[in-house]
Design a protein around this motif. Structure first.
Motif, PDB file in Angstrom:
ATOM      1  N   ASP A  91      -8.567   0.679 -47.073  1.00  0.00           N
ATOM      2  CA  ASP A  91      -9.787   1.353 -46.591  1.00  0.00           C
ATOM      3  C   ASP A  91      -9.369   2.686 -45.979  1.00  0.00           C
ATOM      4  N   ARG A  92      -8.935   3.585 -46.830  1.00  0.00           N
ATOM      5  CA  ARG A  92      -8.430   4.867 -46.352  1.00  0.00           C
ATOM      6  C   ARG A  92      -9.501   5.750 -45.719  1.00  0.00           C
ATOM      7  N   PRO A  93     -10.729   5.775 -46.218  1.00  0.00           N
ATOM      8  CA  PRO A  93     -11.751   6.574 -45.523  1.00  0.00           C
ATOM      9  C   PRO A  93     -11.975   6.124 -44.074  1.00  0.00           C
ATOM     10  N   ALA A  94     -11.971   4.814 -43.836  1.00  0.00           N
ATOM     11  CA  ALA A  94     -12.133   4.333 -42.464  1.00  0.00           C
ATOM     12  C   ALA A  94     -10.923   4.704 -41.609  1.00  0.00           C
ATOM     13  N   ALA A  95      -9.721   4.608 -42.185  1.00  0.00           N
ATOM     14  CA  ALA A  95      -8.522   5.008 -41.448  1.00  0.00           C
ATOM     15  C   ALA A  95      -8.575   6.487 -41.106  1.00  0.00           C
ATOM     16  N   ALA A  96      -9.047   7.309 -42.052  1.00  0.00           N
ATOM     17  CA  ALA A  96      -9.178   8.736 -41.784  1.00  0.00           C
ATOM     18  C   ALA A  96     -10.226   8.997 -40.705  1.00  0.00           C
ATOM     19  N   ALA A  97     -11.297   8.215 -40.702  1.00  0.00           N
ATOM     20  CA  ALA A  97     -12.338   8.388 -39.688  1.00  0.00           C
ATOM     21  C   ALA A  97     -11.796   8.099 -38.292  1.00  0.00           C
ATOM     22  N   ILE A  98     -11.027   7.026 -38.143  1.00  0.00           N
ATOM     23  CA  ILE A  98     -10.418   6.718 -36.845  1.00  0.00           C
ATOM     24  C   ILE A  98      -9.455   7.825 -36.443  1.00  0.00           C
ATOM     25  N   SER A  99      -8.731   8.346 -37.410  1.00  0.00           N
ATOM     26  CA  SER A  99      -7.792   9.432 -37.132  1.00  0.00           C
ATOM     27  C   SER A  99      -8.518  10.677 -36.625  1.00  0.00           C
ATOM     28  N   ILE A 100      -9.668  10.980 -37.208  1.00  0.00           N
ATOM     29  CA  ILE A 100     -10.447  12.140 -36.773  1.00  0.00           C
ATOM     30  C   ILE A 100     -10.901  11.971 -35.330  1.00  0.00           C
ATOM     31  N   VAL A 101     -11.288  10.765 -34.950  1.00  0.00           N
ATOM     32  CA  VAL A 101     -11.702  10.519 -33.565  1.00  0.00           C
ATOM     33  C   VAL A 101     -10.531  10.742 -32.611  1.00  0.00           C
ATOM     34  N   LEU A 102      -9.366  10.198 -32.945  1.00  0.00           N
ATOM     35  CA  LEU A 102      -8.188  10.386 -32.095  1.00  0.00           C
ATOM     36  C   LEU A 102      -7.812  11.859 -31.993  1.00  0.00           C
ATOM     37  N   LEU A 103      -7.879  12.549 -33.127  1.00  0.00           N
ATOM     38  CA  LEU A 103      -7.567  13.973 -33.134  1.00  0.00           C
ATOM     39  C   LEU A 103      -8.539  14.751 -32.248  1.00  0.00           C
ATOM     40  N   SER A 104      -9.816  14.412 -32.332  1.00  0.00           N
ATOM     41  CA  SER A 104     -10.825  15.109 -31.522  1.00  0.00           C
ATOM     42  C   SER A 104     -10.601  14.876 -30.035  1.00  0.00           C
ATOM     43  N   VAL A 105     -10.273  13.638 -29.679  1.00  0.00           N
ATOM     44  CA  VAL A 105     -10.014  13.335 -28.265  1.00  0.00           C
ATOM     45  C   VAL A 105      -8.800  14.105 -27.762  1.00  0.00           C
TER      46      VAL A 105
END
Length: 286
Positions: free
Chosen positions: A249-263
């Motif tokens: 589920d790479r799109p979901a993994a990328a979504a979590i990564s975007i949240v961490l990056l934003s924080v």
């Protein structure tokens, strides 16, 4: 030979002509272009790629990925442990930097070198070291495997140098005469530190704290074995990302990564603004 310039008594000698070294035409534009291209290749393009992958399956999938129960639990664990570790890093990082700059002892050089050791060690080695020290066969009888304190110990090991190395050079440049003058006027050690030293150190402390926090947010290798990825307890967001990738589920993994990056980016940006304003305030006060 340069001709001597005659001056009448009481007349100031003319100022020496200012020599201006011309810069090569286009050199600034060339440097800016090269740096921009390099940053685009190693930073901007990868970020754009992961952002595109995060929303590639639609915004609804993105929202479901970042608001799922497992994701929210991993965010909670990550943020709580990261904040605790960052606070500890600030306290002990300033203490270590103070000791390295102001104190003299026999093994000072060795300690100064050891501070950089976490930068050189692969993070998975850190996890194995922590497991050997705090695992089931702990030589000191302290079992922290699969516990939040174990994760915090691993994160503290890899993030403490950020605060120490940020504070150390600033502390070295502080004028000791101001502290001695305040002490001669009756100010105690705590008063001198809080009124004179700490305001000068604050921008560096905030910078180091921001770097430590951001490293905690995205750290993976050092918590793999000591943490154990227990949902709601020790599973940080980076481990949840690995689970999503393993489940394809790479799109979901990328979504979590975007949240961490934003924080991480938001924290660094805010702390940099606060640190900059504090530094300017200190300059005006001087």
């Amino acid at each position: 030979m340069t001709a001597a310039v005659a001056t009448t008594p009481g007349q100031a000698a003319p100022a020496a002509p200012k020599v201006v070294v011309p810069e090569a035409p286009g050199s600034t534009a060339l440097r800016v272009g090269v740096v921009t291209l390099w940053l685009s290749v190693i930073v901007l393009l990868p970020l754009a790629a992961i952002a595109w992958q995060a929303v590639g399956s639609g915004w609804q999938h993105f929202w479901l990925a970042v608001t799922s129960h497992a994701a929210l639990e991993s965010f909670k664990v990550t943020l709580i442990i990261s904040v605790v570790v960052t606070v500890l890093d600030v306290v002990f990082g300033v203490l270590v930097a103070w000791m390295l700059v102001r104190d003299e002892f026999a093994w000072k050089g060795l300690l100064d070198a050891v501070i950089d050791l976490p930068f050189a060690l692969p993070t998975i080695v850190t996890s194995l070291v922590m497991l050997a020290l705090y695992g089931p066969s702990s030589p000191i009888g302290l079992h922290l495997q699969h516990t939040p304190p174990g994760v915090a110990m691993a994160l503290g090991f890899v993030t403490l140098p950020f605060v120490v190395r940020a504070v150390q050079p600033v502390l070295r440049e502080i004028d000791r005469e101001v502290e001695e003058a305040a002490a001669s006027l009756g100010a105690g050690g705590r008063k001198v530190f809080t009124s004179i030293v700490l305001p000068s150190l604050l921008p560096a402390v905030l910078s180091g704290a921001g770097l430590a926090f951001s490293r905690c947010i995205g750290e993976f290798g050092s918590v793999v074995t000591i943490g154990g990825a227990v949902p709601g307890s020790t599973e940080v967001s980076s481990q949840w990302i690995r689970s999503l990738i393993e489940n394809d589920d790479r799109p979901a993994a990328a979504a979590i990564s975007i949240v961490l990056l934003s924080v991480s980016f938001s924290v660094l940006f805010v702390l940099r603004i606060i640190g900059g304003r504090t530094a300017r305030r200190e300059e005006r006060a001087k």
